[in-house]
Motif scaffolding. Structure first.
Motif, mmCIF file in Angstrom:
data_model
loop_
_atom_site.group_PDB
_atom_site.id
_atom_site.type_symbol
_atom_site.label_atom_id
_atom_site.label_comp_id
_atom_site.label_asym_id
_atom_site.label_seq_id
_atom_site.Cartn_x
_atom_site.Cartn_y
_atom_site.Cartn_z
ATOM 1 N N VAL A 252 0.846 -1.196 0.000
ATOM 2 C CA VAL A 252 0.000 0.000 0.000
ATOM 3 C C VAL A 252 0.887 1.254 0.000
ATOM 4 N N GLU A 253 0.461 2.248 -0.764
ATOM 5 C CA GLU A 253 1.179 3.518 -0.765
ATOM 6 C C GLU A 253 0.793 4.295 0.489
ATOM 7 N N LEU A 254 1.768 4.498 1.382
ATOM 8 C CA LEU A 254 1.503 5.107 2.683
ATOM 9 C C LEU A 254 1.972 6.557 2.714
ATOM 10 N N PRO A 255 1.352 7.380 3.552
ATOM 11 C CA PRO A 255 1.760 8.790 3.632
ATOM 12 C C PRO A 255 3.144 8.973 4.250
ATOM 13 N N GLN A 256 3.611 7.972 5.017
ATOM 14 C CA GLN A 256 4.932 8.066 5.636
ATOM 15 C C GLN A 256 5.428 6.666 5.973
ATOM 16 N N PRO A 257 6.753 6.456 6.031
ATOM 17 C CA PRO A 257 7.277 5.132 6.340
ATOM 18 C C PRO A 257 7.176 4.845 7.837
ATOM 19 N N TYR A 258 7.433 3.582 8.188
ATOM 20 C CA TYR A 258 7.366 3.193 9.593
ATOM 21 C C TYR A 258 8.321 4.019 10.452
ATOM 22 N N SER A 259 9.479 4.410 9.860
ATOM 23 C CA SER A 259 10.512 5.106 10.635
ATOM 24 C C SER A 259 10.074 6.490 11.093
ATOM 25 N N ALA A 260 8.960 6.998 10.515
ATOM 26 C CA ALA A 260 8.448 8.304 10.938
ATOM 27 C C ALA A 260 7.434 8.183 12.068
ATOM 28 N N LEU A 261 7.185 6.940 12.529
ATOM 29 C CA LEU A 261 6.115 6.711 13.506
ATOM 30 C C LEU A 261 6.619 6.753 14.946
#
Length: 919
Positions: A252-261
């Motif tokens: 899925v095209e996500l607004p941000q990667p996991y590393s931004a969470l």
């Protein structure tokens, strides 16, 4: 949490928020703030998030929700999730404030249009795995097991289940990489994705073990025999589509990667505002830096159920001191404490649940909180330490156990009374019972000790199955090692004592509840124990004759059904009945099952039986089959080998209205509207030289309605000894009482009882088989003639909405959690219950008071007569013939004067050689 595999050592915590949301909504009680706004789902989700953050510290975290609108799966398959009901309004109202609270608590949150939360989670765990980051996924959704690998673990906060790679294999029988294949074969009923018809988990696991993959199963379909093989071949074109629907999308095209969470800072001011609005008082105290305080001893009458009643993170009893009594000196030391104590909690551990047969394995005692002892007496596992001989220990304890001046408390002491009786001890000095205290305080909630401890003490207790196991591997308590038994049994006594200390003050400050508890429920427990011990004599030979006759009638009905259907079929097969009724005979479909097939339940058959012969035959068949299996076949097997009698168990803390429940056997459900049902009662007999006496309150709920409503017309009719149904018919049909015919009286009887149960014009029309307009006219005329009843109903509804409960004449409190629900059907059902509950509850109180009065008189007079059954508004006694005149005269007097209502109480008396003859 430290990583257990090579990687960065960092953790990504993902929460399936939509799964949490629905589970919290259905698991939590109907919590509301003082404005009536629902808060249960909000509290439940936030509580689970708090626990997750505590249990799984993470470098990155996200709470994912399903977005509104369709997803790509709906485009692939329009029936996807099509049968799911719309979101309940009370849940929908909580979503926006829940999201606000989650963000304010310091969580990232995301809902992405066009995909599901599962797809967002799948994409993120793959991203993280590529970087060597471990993922913890909190969910209750089995579909996500397909994501599990060395980098991904699932946790279920509600069941405390953790699924890693071995865990998935153990749970499902296949490894994570085969979960999609497994689900494709079995289908997913929750998402409305069909699998292979009649293929369940066992068959799916068998095929995947044998053939390896779904593709191989499909390629081998021609060689798989039987019905399931045929069904597999029929599904071959569908299965690839099902697999696509069930596969989690991981790109899925996500607004941000996991590393931004990285978790944002909590907004404490916003949290304070939200907690104040939702009245989450314990969390507010935390924010304000205060230690959580104990729940108040009593609550204002108008207070709704709130978060403050539930507490936060449960604790355990690890800090308590629990002794094991293995020597005579230790027993003597504890006995000295027992004799000096004002109140002692006592509990028993036994060989089983059959109260007439179970033997004592051990006993536990508690005098002060957090300090208890366990006395093992009959643990028999290999290597068990020496224990005091049971007879020797009981001989020493008997004077204290049988002392009325030494007060005891316990949880469901009626059970312990039976166990001690099996060893020749009459337990006395029963001062309190936490089961009954809970029942009087909140009859609508669970009363088992595990639930009570969590609810009132915020303590997670050791469960029975944790100690003995479950299923085929369950062991008897006598096989439990003594150290484990001590932790479990001593904790029971300790927690019960603490529960008593928490519950007792709440009852003491409410005079009505105190009266119900002290003067009704506790004495009733003693009477029920006596009745259970007495048992009732059965004529097993008569039951065998009846069973044979019912078998012959069933065969005749089966032949009649085959003739009506024009072919043989299995009368016990809903599928075959459905085929005959709706395909062959083309009868109209009245309603459908959740799976979309025509229903053949009793309600449908009753409606069809009005116009067609076969449904009536099927109803007769089902009724007789149930009589045979439940009563004529089973009752002789339930006769106690030692007493020769059958001993039912009366549950005091089940029905919210105060009514008793009967089980093993259930004497309250013996059908008496058919000749065959009434004949069952003929088998309940008196021994030679005695008679069965039945004493039944007459029209008790109508009399209570007259008392509660104060309606002059009803009061006058009962005071004058009139036939109340004839009097009502005269009022409604505007004729003289002596001109009322049988049909008019029947109508009036339906109206009298129907209105007690909140029957609508629609329900009355259906019951009487008349137009709705006519039913409305009858109800309007009834209320015009009995205006006090209409006033009572309106007054009761308003009172229930205001305070959340109604009360019986004697002060029993009947809670109505859904009286202010936004769901119309739930609210209307609660309103009907509000009207009926005071009548049912008062009737329950009256029959209990009657039992207490009768048993007290029998003991005072030292009579041989004994109470043997209580069914609905009826007491059944076994009376020696020489005591019969005296008992019959006094019985009516006692029952008619247990309480003074505005109308006289009337009791119908009958006697006979058996229960049916006594009617």
């Amino acid at each position: 949490m430290k990583s257990s595999y090579p990687g960065t050592g960092k953790t990504l915590l993902l929460v399936d928020g939509s799964s949490f949301l629905y589970r919290a909504f259905h698991a939590m009680p109907d919590l509301r703030n003082r404005e009536g706004f629902p808060t249960g789902a909000i509290y439940g989700v936030l509580n689970m998030l708090r626990k997750l953050r505590h249990d799984y510290p993470a470098d990155y975290s996200l709470c994912v929700f399903d977005a509104k609108g369709k997803t790509f799966r709906d485009d692939m398959y329009p029936e996807y999730k099509a049968h799911r009901p719309s979101m309940p309004e009370d849940l929908a109202r909580q979503i926006e404030p829940l999201h606000q609270a989650i963000v304010a608590s310091g969580w990232n949150i995301l809902a992405l249009e066009g995909v599901e939360a599962d797809d967002v989670i799948g994409t993120l765990v793959q991203q993280a795995a590529r970087d060597g980051v471990r993922s913890i996924v909190a969910t209750g959704d089995k579909d996500l097991a397909q994501l599990v690998n060395e980098h991904v673990t699932l946790v279920n906060t509600m069941s405390n289940e953790t699924l890693d790679v071995p865990g998935v294999s153990a749970k499902f029988g296949v490894p994570p990489e085969r979960i999609i294949d497994y689900l494709t074969l079995t289908g997913d009923a929750v998402d409305n994705v069909p699998g292979v018809e009649k293929v369940g988990p066992k068959t799916a696991v068998k095929w995947l073990t044998q053939y390896g993959t779904l593709d191989n199963v499909m390629q081998s379909a021609g060689g798989i025999g039987g019905v399931v093989g045929e069904n597999l071949r029929k599904a071959l074109d569908w299965l690839p589509q099902a697999r696509r629907l069930l596969t989690v999308k991981c790109d899925v095209e996500l607004p941000q990667p996991y590393s931004a969470l990285v978790a944002p800072s909590a907004d404490y001011e916003q949290l304070r505002t939200l907690y104040e609005r939702f009245e989450f008082k314990s969390w507010l105290r935390e924010l304000n830096g205060e230690a959580p305080s104990a729940a108040p001893a009593s609550r204002a009458k108008s207070a709704p159920v709130t978060e403050d009643m539930f507490g936060t993170e449960p604790t355990n009893t690890g800090h308590a001191q629990y002794d094991t009594i293995l020597t005579e000196a230790q027993l003597d030391a504890w006995l000295e404490k027992l004799l000096a104590a004002e109140l002692v909690c006592v509990d028993t551990e036994t060989t089983g649940l059959d109260v007439m047969d179970a033997q004592l394995v051990g006993m536990s005692f508690a005098i002060t909180p957090h300090h208890a002892a366990y006395l093992p007496l009959a643990h028999i596992y290999p290597g068990a330490p020496d224990q005091l001989k049971r007879e020797q220990a009981l001989h020493k304890l008997k004077p204290w156990l049988e002392s009325a001046r030494h007060h005891k408390v316990g949880q469901n002491l009626k059970y312990d009374m039976h166990i001690f009786a099996n060893h020749g001890i009459v337990l006395a000095g029963i001062h309190d019972d936490t089961l009954l205290q809970s029942y009087v305080l909140e009859s609508h909630r669970p009363h088992d000790m595990d639930n009570l401890a969590l609810r009132h003490l915020n303590v997670k207790t050791i469960s029975y199955t944790e100690v003995v196991g479950k299923g085929a591997k369950q062991i008897g308590f006598d096989q439990v090692d003594i150290d484990t038994a001590t932790r479990y049994a001593a904790e029971d006594a300790d927690i019960t004592l603490q529960l008593h200390q928490a519950l007792s003050p709440q009852i003491a400050v409410q005079s009505g509840l105190q009266h119900v508890y002290r003067d009704i429920e506790l004495p009733t427990m003693q009477v029920l124990y006596r009745m259970e011990r007495n048992g009732v004599l059965l004529d097993c030979a008569l039951l065998q004759v009846q069973s044979r006759e019912l078998g012959e009638k069933l065969l005749a009905l089966e032949a009649k059904a085959h003739e009506a259907a024009g072919q043989p079929f299995n009368l016990n097969s809903p599928k075959q009945i459905q085929e005959i009724l709706f395909n062959k005979l083309q009868l109209p479909v009245k309603k459908k099952t959740p799976s979309g097939t025509p229903s053949t339940d009793e309600e449908v058959l009753q409606e069809l039986a009005l116009d067609y012969p076969l449904p009536k035959i099927l109803l007769d068949y089902r009724g007789m089959a149930k009589l045979k299996s439940t009563y004529t076949d089973k009752l002789p097997q339930m006769v106690d080998r030692n007493t020769g009698r059958v001993h039912t168990s009366y549950s005091q803390a089940v029905a919210v209205t105060g009514r008793l429940a009967s089980s093993d056997p259930n004497l309250q459900n013996i059908p008496v509207r058919t000749a065959e049902g009434r004949r069952i009662r003929e088998a309940f007999v008196a021994p030679q030289g005695s008679r069965i006496v039945s004493a039944d309150y007459s029209q008790i709920e109508l009399r209570i309605m007259a008392h509660l409503s104060g309606d002059e017309g009803l009061l006058r009719a009962f005071a004058n000894g009139e036939d109340i149904h004839r009097a009502t018919a005269a009022e409604i049909f505007m004729v003289a009482p002596d001109a009322v015919d049988s049909e008019q009286r029947r109508y009036a009887k339906v109206i009298n009882f129907g209105l007690i149960y909140g029957m609508s014009a629609f329900g009355l029309a259906k019951q009487l088989g008349i137009e709705r307009g006519a039913a409305t006219a009858y109800i309007d005329r009834y209320f015009a003639r009995y205006p006090g009843v209409a006033d009572y109903m309106q007054r009761t509804r308003e009172q229930a909405k205001q305070q959340g409960f109604v009360e019986t004449v004697f002060g029993r409190r009947l809670w109505l959690p859904e009286i202010n629900a936004s769901n119309g059907m739930k609210r209307q059902a609660a309103e009907r219950a509000a009207i009926n509950a005071p009548m049912q509850g008062t009737a329950a109180d009256l029959i209990k008071l009657a039992m207490i009065a009768v048993q007290h008189w029998l003991e005072k007079e030292k009579l041989q007569t004994q109470l043997i059954m209580q069914v609905h508004d009826e007491l059944v006694l076994e009376v020696p013939e020489n005591e019969l005149p005296h008992v019959k005269e006094k019985l009516r007097e006692l029952m008619c004067h247990v309480a003074e209502l505005k109308v006289p109480l009337e009791v119908g008396l009958g006697e006979g050689a058996n229960w049916e003859a006594a009617h």
